[in-house]
Design a protein around this motif. Structure first.
Motif, PDB file in Angstrom:
ATOM      1  N   ARG A  79       0.827  -1.202   0.000  1.00 29.64           N
ATOM      2  CA  ARG A  79       0.000   0.000   0.000  1.00 29.64           C
ATOM      3  C   ARG A  79       0.863   1.256   0.000  1.00 29.64           C
ATOM      4  NH1 ARG A  79      -5.138   1.308   0.660  1.00 29.64           N
ATOM      5  NH2 ARG A  79      -5.739   3.286   1.629  1.00 29.64           N
ATOM      6  N   SER A  80       0.495   2.199  -0.823  1.00 33.30           N
ATOM      7  CA  SER A  80       1.177   3.491  -0.869  1.00 33.30           C
ATOM      8  C   SER A  80       0.268   4.491  -1.570  1.00 33.30           C
ATOM      9  CB  SER A  80       2.512   3.400  -1.616  1.00 33.30           C
ATOM     10  OG  SER A  80       3.156   4.664  -1.645  1.00 33.30           O
ATOM     11  N   GLU A  81       0.229   5.697  -1.058  1.00 24.84           N
ATOM     12  CA  GLU A  81      -0.629   6.731  -1.630  1.00 24.84           C
ATOM     13  C   GLU A  81      -0.183   7.107  -3.038  1.00 24.84           C
ATOM     14  OE1 GLU A  81      -1.936  11.351  -0.625  1.00 24.84           O
ATOM     15  OE2 GLU A  81      -0.912  10.114   0.869  1.00 24.84           O
ATOM     16  N   PRO A  82      -1.116   7.191  -3.990  1.00 26.64           N
ATOM     17  CA  PRO A  82      -0.762   7.639  -5.335  1.00 26.64           C
ATOM     18  C   PRO A  82      -0.536   9.151  -5.341  1.00 26.64           C
ATOM     19  CG  PRO A  82      -3.121   7.357  -5.206  1.00 26.64           C
ATOM     20  CD  PRO A  82      -2.558   6.862  -3.894  1.00 26.64           C
ATOM     21  N   ASN A 163       2.331   7.298 -10.275  1.00 23.56           N
ATOM     22  CA  ASN A 163       3.461   7.556  -9.384  1.00 23.56           C
ATOM     23  C   ASN A 163       2.962   7.457  -7.949  1.00 23.56           C
ATOM     24  OD1 ASN A 163       4.950   8.098 -11.672  1.00 23.56           O
ATOM     25  ND2 ASN A 163       4.883  10.314 -11.451  1.00 23.56           N
ATOM     26  N   ARG A 164       3.780   6.875  -7.072  1.00 22.18           N
ATOM     27  CA  ARG A 164       3.354   6.620  -5.700  1.00 22.18           C
ATOM     28  C   ARG A 164       4.269   7.301  -4.698  1.00 22.18           C
ATOM     29  NH1 ARG A 164       1.472   0.931  -4.600  1.00 22.18           N
ATOM     30  NH2 ARG A 164       3.446   0.842  -3.472  1.00 22.18           N
ATOM     31  N   ASN A 169       6.791   3.382  -9.243  1.00 23.17           N
ATOM     32  CA  ASN A 169       5.832   3.703 -10.286  1.00 23.17           C
ATOM     33  C   ASN A 169       5.072   2.437 -10.652  1.00 23.17           C
ATOM     34  OD1 ASN A 169       6.784   6.365 -10.424  1.00 23.17           O
ATOM     35  ND2 ASN A 169       8.342   5.811 -11.934  1.00 23.17           N
ATOM     36  N   ALA A 170       3.760   2.498 -10.586  1.00 18.86           N
ATOM     37  CA  ALA A 170       2.922   1.348 -10.918  1.00 18.86           C
ATOM     38  C   ALA A 170       2.387   1.533 -12.336  1.00 18.86           C
ATOM     39  CB  ALA A 170       1.765   1.238  -9.926  1.00 18.86           C
ATOM     40  N   THR A 171       2.738   0.632 -13.232  1.00 17.32           N
ATOM     41  CA  THR A 171       2.291   0.723 -14.618  1.00 17.32           C
ATOM     42  C   THR A 171       1.160  -0.270 -14.863  1.00 17.32           C
ATOM     43  OG1 THR A 171       4.466   1.432 -15.402  1.00 17.32           O
ATOM     44  CG2 THR A 171       2.969   0.502 -17.039  1.00 17.32           C
TER      45      THR A 171
END
Length: 226
Positions: A79-82, A163-164, A169-171
């Motif tokens: 978990r991480s804020e976008p 981007n987090r 970076n979640a693609t």
């Protein structure tokens, strides 16, 4: 991302931008608020008497960070804020704001006066976590096209990046993009728990109904983490 805003945005003799109407529900707003659970509604100043739903997203839509869908089967992130959404194909480069559900079960939309901002349901999963992360944005406002004006152009195979805050970076790759009538929205399909890390990009679509001050449809882009 329903039926009304705490401070409704009233159209000011402005014809909605027909070239900017990608649709999508939760029934999402276009310049209004969205209802999580059984649907989201466009909210160009919908009257306070408009229909709404009180069902809560955690119970009805499976949007809790703790998924009950079972262990993840594919790639996923903690978990991480976008912090930023990048969709090169349609020129989106927008910051995130958190969206919360109010006491009546409605998910509040991003600020209507900011045409380049997207919101995510902060009490649900974050983009990259196992489950379906909900990201919503306006298609237009009373003055101009907004961040998701061209969302309808996304096709299977297109990619976008979140981007987090943790620096990762979640693609995501688009699986499908579907438009649904707001009175026949497939809540379970859109909001149900998933074992993989997925995202739903949501906005308004269809024709603009001047009598209802709302769009008739919502557009939902389904995507998974790669």
């Amino acid at each position: 991302m329903a039926s009304r805003l705490s401070s409704p945005v009233e159209p000011q003799s402005v014809t909605p931008l027909q070239g900017a109407r990608p649709g999508m529900p939760l029934y999402v707003w276009c310049a209004g608020i969205m209802l999580l659970a059984l649907s989201l509604f466009g909210g160009h100043g919908k009257p306070s008497g408009a229909s709404d739903f009180s069902a809560k997203p955690h119970a009805e839509a499976g949007l809790s960070p703790s998924s009950s869908a079972g262990p993840p089967t594919g790639k996923h992130l903690p978990r991480s804020e976008p912090t930023r959404l990048l969709i090169p194909k349609i020129g989106v480069d927008a910051p995130f704001t958190e969206l919360a559900v109010d006491a009546t079960g409605k998910l509040q939309p991003p600020p209507a006066d900011d045409t380049n901002m997207v919101g995510w349901y902060a009490k649900g999963v974050s983009p990259g976590e196992p489950g379906a992360a909900i990201v919503a944005g306006h298609v237009d406002t009373t003055t101009s096209a907004a961040v998701f004006a061209d969302l309808r152009e996304l096709e299977p195979g297109d990619q976008f990046t979140v981007n987090r805050a943790d620096g990762r970076n979640a693609t995501f790759v688009v699986d499908s993009a579907d438009t649904f009538a707001k009175d026949d929205f497939p809540d379970k399909r859109v909001y149900a728990d998933t074992r993989d890390a997925e995202v739903r990009l949501i906005t308004c679509a269809g024709d603009y109904d001047h009598s209802a001050r709302d769009y008739t449809e919502n557009l939902v882009v389904f995507a998974h983490l790669v």
